[in-house]
Design a protein around this motif. Structure first.
Motif, mmCIF file in Angstrom:
data_model
loop_
_atom_site.group_PDB
_atom_site.id
_atom_site.type_symbol
_atom_site.label_atom_id
_atom_site.label_comp_id
_atom_site.label_asym_id
_atom_site.label_seq_id
_atom_site.Cartn_x
_atom_site.Cartn_y
_atom_site.Cartn_z
ATOM 1 N N ASP A 109 41.461 39.955 51.227
ATOM 2 C CA ASP A 109 42.270 40.109 49.812
ATOM 3 C C ASP A 109 43.559 39.724 50.023
ATOM 4 O O ASP A 109 44.201 39.396 49.037
ATOM 5 C CB ASP A 109 42.149 41.663 49.581
ATOM 6 N N ARG A 117 45.988 51.272 53.593
ATOM 7 C CA ARG A 117 45.010 50.933 54.355
ATOM 8 C C ARG A 117 43.361 51.230 53.766
ATOM 9 O O ARG A 117 42.757 50.686 53.607
ATOM 10 C CB ARG A 117 44.851 51.444 55.932
ATOM 11 N N ALA A 153 38.440 42.746 55.866
ATOM 12 C CA ALA A 153 38.433 43.024 54.491
ATOM 13 C C ALA A 153 39.915 42.777 53.797
ATOM 14 O O ALA A 153 40.096 42.147 52.881
ATOM 15 C CB ALA A 153 37.706 44.341 54.141
ATOM 16 N N LEU A 154 40.856 43.387 54.417
ATOM 17 C CA LEU A 154 42.339 43.235 53.981
ATOM 18 C C LEU A 154 42.540 41.596 54.091
ATOM 19 O O LEU A 154 43.321 41.257 53.621
ATOM 20 C CB LEU A 154 43.089 43.854 55.090
ATOM 21 N N ARG A 192 39.777 50.399 55.105
ATOM 22 C CA ARG A 192 39.454 49.002 55.089
ATOM 23 C C ARG A 192 39.475 48.379 56.395
ATOM 24 O O ARG A 192 40.492 48.568 57.229
ATOM 25 C CB ARG A 192 39.988 48.106 53.888
ATOM 26 N N SER A 193 38.501 47.570 56.766
ATOM 27 C CA SER A 193 38.652 46.800 58.120
ATOM 28 C C SER A 193 39.802 45.689 57.776
ATOM 29 O O SER A 193 40.237 45.246 56.946
ATOM 30 C CB SER A 193 37.263 46.102 58.219
#
Length: 261
Positions: free
Chosen positions: A44, A33, A40-41, A36-37
């Motif tokens: 990506d 993780r 954001a994940l 990261r929010s």
């Protein structure tokens, strides 16, 4: 691309290791993780995301999150304890231990009721087409702990695997006493808040006459939740309907070709 597995933001080493093992078991890729929010994940890796937490895994989609819960089965279990009928169990009709296949496991409520309410020694197998939903539901069957031990034990007895009944039925070698269908994403139930996180993930499924015919060859009885049966109703299928007088839920019972003994 297959969804990734990650953890809650502040997950400790124990949760990280559990998430890594769960990712391997469910054939998904684990990603750290790193604070990261979720957005954001998702940028990506895309949706859905599988997030492993101290309370268990969650499925994150653009429309919400889904985690294992017995909310949809809890009231039915309470009614069974009061010796009130459950019409699915009545439709299944087993008076002694038998083998039941739930072809459309979904959130697991019906499989849980079957395992809890069928005669001792019965076998409940379940299929779910969506690997992500199956991963969440299977985790619940294996790890969720209910405040009442007999409910927990009922969950542990369910065997769930990823399978599409439109393809898997013909591969059945040992007949079942009952095969059950509720393709829950064919009708208005999709408007329920419980299903909102799953709307973008799961395709609409139609229960065709040919699939019903295939199932009839593999069991002594087919049970179909009526809203699914409407999509496949033909004169060739003559069944018995069962359900409460004022209930929206009805079940259609069809006689299969397999005979005991």
């Amino acid at each position: 691309m297959s969804p990734i597995v990650t953890t809650s933001v502040n997950a400790g080493e124990t949760i990280v290791k559990a998430a890594q093992k769960w990712a391997i078991r469910t054939n998904h890729t684990f990603i750290l993780r790193n604070k990261r929010s979720l957005s954001a994940l998702a940028t990506d890796y895309g949706y859905p995301l599988l997030v492993y937490t101290a309370q268990g895994p969650e499925l994150i989609t653009p429309t919400g999150r889904h985690f294992f819960s017995l909310q949809m089965a809890q009231l039915r279990i309470q009614r069974l304890r009061r010796q009130e009928p459950d019409y699915l169990l009545t439709a299944v009709g087993l008076k002694q231990a038998g083998r039941v296949l739930d072809c459309t496991c979904g959130l697991g409520a019906d499989a849980a009721i079957l395992s809890f309410g069928l005669p001792a020694g019965s076998e409940v197998q379940a299929w779910e087409k969506s690997p992500e939903l199956a991963a969440i539901t299977a985790w619940g069957f294996q790890h969720y702990v209910h405040q009442q031990a007999d409910v927990t034990a009922a969950l542990r007895r369910i065997s769930l695997k990823v399978a599409d009944y439109t393809e898997a039925l013909e591969r059945i070698r040992e007949p079942f006493d009952v095969i059950y269908f509720d393709p829950m994403f064919t009708g208005p139930i999709m408007t329920s808040s419980n299903f909102q996180p799953l709307r973008s993930l799961l395709p609409r499924t139609t229960l065709s006459p040919s699939i019903i015919q295939q199932a009839l060859k593999k069991c002594a009885r087919v049970v179909i939740k009526e809203r699914a049966f409407h999509t496949a109703r033909e004169n060739a299928f003559s069944g018995t309907k069962i359900g409460g007088k004022y209930s929206r839920i009805q079940y259609v019972i069809l006689k299969g070709e397999w005979k005991h003994g």
